[in-house]
Each structure stands twice: as structure tokens, then as C-alpha cells.
Design an enzyme around this catalytic site. Structure first.
Site, short mmCIF file in Angstrom:
data_model
loop_
_atom_site.label_atom_id
_atom_site.label_comp_id
_atom_site.label_asym_id
_atom_site.label_seq_id
_atom_site.Cartn_x
_atom_site.Cartn_y
_atom_site.Cartn_z
N ARG A 27 9.98 -6.69 -27.34
CA ARG A 27 10.78 -5.62 -26.72
C ARG A 27 11.68 -4.93 -27.74
NH1 ARG A 27 8.91 -9.06 -23.15
NH2 ARG A 27 8.88 -8.61 -20.90
N ARG A 132 -8.62 -10.43 -19.79
CA ARG A 132 -7.42 -10.58 -18.94
C ARG A 132 -7.24 -9.36 -18.03
NH1 ARG A 132 -2.61 -13.04 -22.34
NH2 ARG A 132 -1.81 -13.32 -20.22
N GLN A 177 5.58 -8.59 -17.51
CA GLN A 177 4.83 -7.60 -18.30
C GLN A 177 4.59 -6.35 -17.46
OE1 GLN A 177 1.36 -9.58 -19.86
NE2 GLN A 177 2.57 -10.87 -21.24
N ASP A 324 5.25 -20.18 -18.64
CA ASP A 324 4.53 -20.55 -19.87
C ASP A 324 4.62 -22.04 -20.20
OD1 ASP A 324 3.71 -17.95 -20.25
OD2 ASP A 324 5.43 -17.42 -21.51
N LYS A 351 -3.88 -16.55 -17.87
CA LYS A 351 -3.12 -16.56 -19.12
C LYS A 351 -4.10 -16.54 -20.31
CE LYS A 351 0.92 -16.38 -17.30
NZ LYS A 351 1.68 -15.14 -17.44
C1 S3P Z 1 5.79 -12.27 -20.87
C2 S3P Z 1 5.63 -12.44 -19.53
C3 S3P Z 1 4.82 -13.50 -18.94
C4 S3P Z 1 4.53 -14.61 -19.94
C5 S3P Z 1 4.12 -14.07 -21.28
C6 S3P Z 1 5.20 -13.17 -21.86
C7 S3P Z 1 6.62 -11.14 -21.34
O1 S3P Z 1 3.59 -12.94 -18.50
O2 S3P Z 1 3.53 -15.46 -19.44
O3 S3P Z 1 3.89 -15.15 -22.18
O4 S3P Z 1 6.99 -11.10 -22.53
O5 S3P Z 1 6.91 -10.26 -20.52
P1 S3P Z 1 3.45 -12.24 -17.06
O6 S3P Z 1 4.36 -11.11 -17.03
O7 S3P Z 1 2.02 -11.81 -16.98
O8 S3P Z 1 3.78 -13.33 -16.07
#
Ligand code: S3P
Length: 440
Positions: A27, A132, A177, A324, A351
Site C-alpha cells: 500500500r 485465483r 484486497q 493468513d 489463497k
Molecule cells: C491481503 C488481504 C488478504 C490476505 C492477503 C493480503 C491484503 O487477502 O490473505 O495475504 O494485503 O489486503 P483477502 O483480501 O483476499 O482476504
């Protein structure tokens, strides 16, 4: 390091730091690129996933350099990055498809940004990333007016940037995400973007946008971003240690008798620390001290001593707050007295690997008593583990969880395809060795 060999261990001891937080590093790069002015990022995580974001931004015309350092650096310390922000409207059309490699965060967050650009771009990546699901981000972006061509719900994605409109989104799954992609697209929308989450997904994007002066309001699980004529201010940030990396050390020190490990300066944002609550409910001896704030994120020092564990039930919002950490929780559960049940965690299936299937297969190979459920698993413990050959399935968190299992398994545990550990935790094996682990 195509294969990692672990042997059972004497107590783990030490006072260490883990590398910078992966989610925050992504980010800081992406938002720094959109800021008006120069951002300085210390503690950036130079892992495979974050370097994918960096390379994509360079292909979009963003200059990223290092702060020149005169003093010698400590081992594991990296020079600060400088991101020369181009403002919201300064990105350049890429001359080739953008390669997100294996990074879902890079692909989903960039999709949000690119949906609002006045040019076309293509996002692609390794076969693992192309498997994915992307519909979860493409469909709500289309409702905002984005023109995105997917490949049967997956990448490659062809994005023709458009003027976007503000929308009210109710997310079916709590995904940071997806939430972040929509908020980033919202920076380009003509009206407010509302994101309603079904659970507390990590909130790093909201915190960073707030620090950069965006017009963003958070009310429990609802986030509202309003377009602003003001540019985003540049960042000056030191990224905390990644709780999700520290998690492997916390579980390892809990399980290896006689251990005591302190992890300094680790991010303890409550949207990330579900594992702490669960380990404590299992009877783990974990204490937090030196609480503070760094880069608009809570940080603390976490000390863990080995202890006996009991089985636990994990479901609901706690799952979101530790999404995670399930591969390593499963290892802890194999050594806990009684049954551990994980429910409401169907997200694990999409994942880096299908983490329900791969955790079950690889831990069974080591002797664990574990049953898959459609949305989680069931583990009986305590069970002795026996070292053997296991596979990471190119999933960094599975590889490290298996390394933790190897510390308590009898004999030698050989983890194939362990190089994926670099996706999130460069230096994992040497850090483990510095605590006394036998791994090479
Ligand atoms: C993440 C969000 C999570 C996590 C990933 C990193 C992020 O995924 O599993 O390792 O940086 O926003 P999801 O948003 O798909 O749950």
C-alpha cells in the site's frame, strides 16, 4: 533454497525483529505513487510479492529509488525507498502487460487504480495467480463503470480506464484486497464510494488514506470515500514488522519446549491479530509490551514462552482477523490436547494454494490427525509428528508452517519448493537459525 531441511530442535531463544509488513509495504508503494510529491518508506519488505508491485509501478512511469546511506547497515536492514509520486493523474500507459507474478494483492489493488486511468493496461502473472478468483474485484468495479475483460473470472485482465462513478457496495466476502481495490478506484469516481464489509478485513488502506489527507470515513464495517480536489499528501512512513511473519515464530516458540522468543516492533493492528487471541485461548504464554504507534499502525513487542496447549474452536470474525495464519495454527493444533475446529474459513480454498486441501495433505504426511471440512478443518491432538518429505505447493505460508512442524517432528523434515518463502519472508531460514533452529 529449493528445499529446506529441518531437524528437531533444542529450545529457541532470542530477541529479534521480523521483516516489514507485506500488506502495508504494497500500500505504501501504490499510494505513494499516487501522491503529489516524494514519499519515503523505511522498513519496506523486499519480498517477491512487494517487488512485483514495485516493478509494475515502474512500468507505469513511477520512479522509485533508494535513500543513499552512508553509515554501514545492520544485517537484514534495507535502505529506505523513495517513491516519486506522480499524483492521481500522472501514471503512464505501460508498454507491455504488467506482471504481478504470484501477488494477489498487487493484481487486485492495481485493478482498482487502473480502472480509472485514461489508458489501457493488461494485468497478468504466474499460473498460480491466474487460477485465483478475480470476479470479486472485476464485478463491483464494472458497476462503477470500469471496462475490464477477464478470462472466465480470472486474469489476465484487460482494463480500459474510464471515468468512474461512485457506488454503494456490499461485499459478499470480507476481503481487504477487494475493499482496497474499490477504495482506490473511488479516488477516481465522480461521487462517494461506499464499501460495506461482512467482517473486519484488515484496514491498512483506510489508515494510510486518512494519513494522506483523503476524505474517508469509517463507521464500524462501513467505509465511505468521497472524491476530493486535493491531492494525496506524500508519506513518510516506517513500516512495522509483519505480524503474519511473526506468527511462525510465536507458534514455534510455543511448541518447542524451553523456548523464549521476543519479537520487537511488530504490527498489532487488531484486524490482524486474531491468532494472538486464539493462541491465548489455547493456553499459550504470550505477553505484549512496549505498545506504541508507527506509521499510523499499532506496534508492540511480543514475548512468547513455550507452553502446553488445548484445542479450540475458531469461527466468525476471528477467522477474518487471522486469515493468513491457519497453516501455522493447524500445526499448533496437532500438539494441543483435544479437538481444534476451524469453521467459516472457506476463503482458505482460494489463497496461494487451496489451504484446506494442502494443509490437510501435508500435515497428514507428517502424522497429524486432521480432517478437511468444506469451510475449515478438524484436528485431534496431541499427535507425535514424524519428519518426511513434504511440499510447499508454492505457498509461502504453507512452507513456513511445515518448517515449524519440522522443529517438533522426529527425524528430518524436507520441504520441497521452499523458495516461495521469499514471497513474504526473505531471510526466514537464517532468522530461525539465529534463534537456534537447525534448518538449511
Ligand atoms: C491481503 C488481504 C488478504 C490476505 C492477503 C493480503 C491484503 O487477502 O490473505 O495475504 O494485503 O489486503 P483477502 O483480501 O483476499 O482476504
Amino acid at each position: 533454497m529449493p528445499r529446506l531441511i529441518i531437524r528437531p530442535n533444542k529450545p529457541l531463544r532470542g530477541h529479534i525483529r521480523v521483516p516489514g509488513d507485506k500488506s502495508i509495504s504494497h500500500r505504501a508503494l501504490l499510494l505513494g505513487a499516487l501522491a503529489h510529491g516524494t514519499s519515503r518508506i523505511s522498513g519496506f519488505l523486499p519480498s517477491g510479492d512487494c517487488l512485483a508491485s514495485l516493478t509494475c509501478l515502474q512500468a507505469l512511469g513511477v520512479e522509485i529509488t533508494h535513500v543513499p546511506v552512508s553509515a554501514p547497515r545492520k544485517e537484514g536492514e534495507h535502505p529506505a525507498l523513495v517513491v516519486h509520486g506522480r499524483g492521481l493523474y500522472g501514471l503512464r500507459a505501460p508498454s507491455a502487460p504488467l506482471n504481478c507474478v504470484r501477488s494477489g494483492t498487487t493484481m487486485r489493488l492495481l485493478t482498482g487504480i487502473l480502472a480509472g486511468q485514461p489508458f489501457q493496461s493488461i494485468l497478468t502473472g504466474d499460473p498460480q495467480l491466474l487460477r485465483r478468483p478475480m470476479r470479486r474485484v472485476v464485478e463491483p468495479l464494472r458497476r462503477m463503470g470500469a471496462e475490464i475483460r477477464d478470462t472466465d473470472g480470472h486474469a489476465p485482465l484487460t482494463i480500459r480506464g474510464q471515468q468512474l462513478r461512485g457506488c454503494d457496495h456490499s461485499l459478499p466476502v470480507p476481503s481487504a484486497q477487494v475493499k482496497s481495490a474499490l477504495l482506490l478506484a473511488g479516488l477516481y469516481a465522480d461521487g462517494p464510494t461506499v464499501v460495506r464489509q461482512p467482517g473486519p478485513a484488515r484496514d491498512h488502506t483506510e489508515r494510510m488514506l486518512t494519513a494522506m489527507g483523503a476524505s474517508i470515513a469509517v463507521n464500524d464495517l462501513t467505509v465511505i470515500l468521497s472524491p476530493s480536489s486535493l491531492p494525496l499528501s506524500p508519506l513518510s512512513i516506517t513500516i512495522p514488522g509483519d505480524f503474519s511473519s511473526a506468527a511462525f515464530l510465536l507458534v514455534a516458540a510455543t511448541l518447542v519446549p524451553g523456548s523464549e522468543v521476543t519479537v520487537e516492533n511488530v504490527g498489532v493492528n487488531p484486524t490482524r491479530t486474531g491468532l494472538l487471541d486464539v493462541l491465548q485461548a489455547m493456553g499459550a504464554d504470550i505477553a505484549l509490551s512496549h505498545a506504541g504507534e508507527q506509521g499510523n499502525e499499532p506496534v508492540a513487542e511480543v514475548t512468547v514462552r513455550s507452553s502446553e496447549l488445548r484445542g479450540v474452536q475458531v469461527s466468525g470474525d476471528t477467522v477474518v482477523r487471522m486469515i493468513d495464519e491457519f497453516p501455522v495454527l493447524a500445526v499448533a493444533a496437532t500438539q494441543s490436547h483435544g479437538t481444534t475446529t476451524v469453521r467459516d474459513a472457506a476463503e482458505l480454498r482460494v489463497k496461494e494454494s487451496d489451504r484446506i486441501a494442502t494443509v490437510v495433505a501435508e500435515l497428514r504426511a507428517l502424522g497429524a490427525r486432521i480432517e478437511p471440512l468444506p469451510d475449515g478443518f478438524l484436528i485431534e491432538g496431541p499427535t507425535p509428528l514424524y519428519g518426511t518429505g513434504v511440499d510447499s505447493h508454492n505457498d509461502h505460508r504453507l512452507a513456513m508452517a511445515l518448517a515449524v512442524a519440522g522443529l517438533i517432528a522426529e527425524g528430518e523434515t524436507v520441504i520441497e519448493n521452499a523458495e516461495c518463502i521469499e514471497d513474504s519472508f526473505p531471510g526466514f531460514a537464517s532468522l530461525m537459525r539465529s534463534l537456534g533452529a537447525t534448518c538449511d
